[in-house]
Scaffold this active site. Sequence first.
Site, PDB file in Angstrom:
ATOM      1  N   GLY A  14      37.719  43.888  42.964  1.00 11.29           N
ATOM      2  CA  GLY A  14      39.049  43.754  43.547  1.00 11.29           C
ATOM      3  C   GLY A  14      39.327  42.430  44.244  1.00 11.29           C
ATOM      4  CG  MET A  92      37.334  47.609  33.988  1.00 11.11           C
ATOM      5  SD  MET A  92      37.845  46.034  33.271  1.00 11.11           S
ATOM      6  CE  MET A  92      36.689  45.927  31.920  1.00 11.11           C
ATOM      7  CG  HIS A 117      43.492  38.728  29.279  1.00 12.64           C
ATOM      8  ND1 HIS A 117      42.668  39.786  28.993  1.00 12.64           N
ATOM      9  CD2 HIS A 117      43.304  37.832  28.275  1.00 12.64           C
ATOM     10  CE1 HIS A 117      42.015  39.533  27.863  1.00 12.64           C
ATOM     11  NE2 HIS A 117      42.392  38.353  27.409  1.00 12.64           N
TER      12      HIS A 117
HETATM   13  C1  GRF Z   1      39.567  39.514  36.482  1.00  7.60           C
HETATM   14  O1  GRF Z   1      38.881  38.464  35.834  1.00  7.60           O
HETATM   15  C2  GRF Z   1      40.807  39.910  35.726  1.00  7.60           C
HETATM   16  O2  GRF Z   1      41.423  38.843  35.060  1.00  7.60           O
HETATM   17  C3  GRF Z   1      40.271  40.887  34.714  1.00  7.60           C
HETATM   18  O3  GRF Z   1      39.292  41.617  35.429  1.00  7.60           O
HETATM   19  C4  GRF Z   1      38.760  40.812  36.476  1.00  7.60           C
HETATM   20  C5  GRF Z   1      38.920  41.586  37.749  1.00  7.60           C
HETATM   21  O4  GRF Z   1      38.302  40.956  38.837  1.00  7.60           O
HETATM   22  N1  GRF Z   1      41.324  41.702  34.153  1.00  7.60           N
HETATM   23  P1  GRF Z   1      38.518  41.482  40.322  1.00  7.60           P
HETATM   24  O5  GRF Z   1      38.139  42.940  40.352  1.00  7.60           O
HETATM   25  O6  GRF Z   1      39.965  41.269  40.675  1.00  7.60           O
HETATM   26  O7  GRF Z   1      37.598  40.638  41.152  1.00  7.60           O
END
Ligand code: GRF
Length: 214
Positions: A14, A92, A117
């Site tokens: 996060g 996810m 992304h």
């Molecule tokens: C990020 O790289 C985002 O682009 C991808 O998943 C990752 C999430 O990272 N969809 P975080 O949990 O916000 O640190």
Amino acid sequence: MEKLRLGVFISGGGTNLQSIIDSCKQTDFPARVAVVVSNKAGAYGLKRAEQAGIPAVCVPHKGFKTREEHEREIVKRIRPYNLEAVALAGYMRVVTGYLLDSFYNHERGLPGVINIHPADTNAYQGAHGYEFAMGMLAEHPRRLEETRITVHFVDKGVDTGAIIKQAPVPVLPEDTIDDLRARGLKVEHQVYPEVIRLYAEGKLKLEDRKVIIL
Ligand code: GRF
């Protein structure tokens, strides 16, 4: 100022959630995180929500027969927050039309779900954007000279929705995947709040799958 009521969906650490929470602390930021949703009980992002005093809802997907049933439970649990938009931030799960329809923003005439992304969604769709840029995937062995962080509207496909904003991040010859990810995340943390601001300020229009920034 009436702030846009935003939900942030996570599955993991996060850091993007944190950047959104931090942006929302600025008095002139036009959105606020009304609720955080996770499908993983152990997600560190849930701690971040707690530390920020933001309500969180955790609905593990295991035990639901279909994606839609899982989403129905989420939508039911977060209905009290009356969200106007949802930002997926490392969530996810592939979402279904049920979630997309539930958060379509009729007032703005815009999809209500956006995603970030780590690659150009025209070039790569899926969960390993940084590995893609590094040439680490068997089906994509070519290392790129840059990756393009992409914020896009979510549609029923995987990373196929209309692109709102992209930001380039160089892939340097000496980079490890961790170097690239660290550099990329810094950019993600700027770009995502920028797009949320545009959305909240009513500066986005969607015409024929093309996003126009007013
Ligand atoms: C990020 O790289 C985002 O682009 C991808 O998943 C990752 C999430 O990272 N969809 P975080 O949990 O916000 O640190």
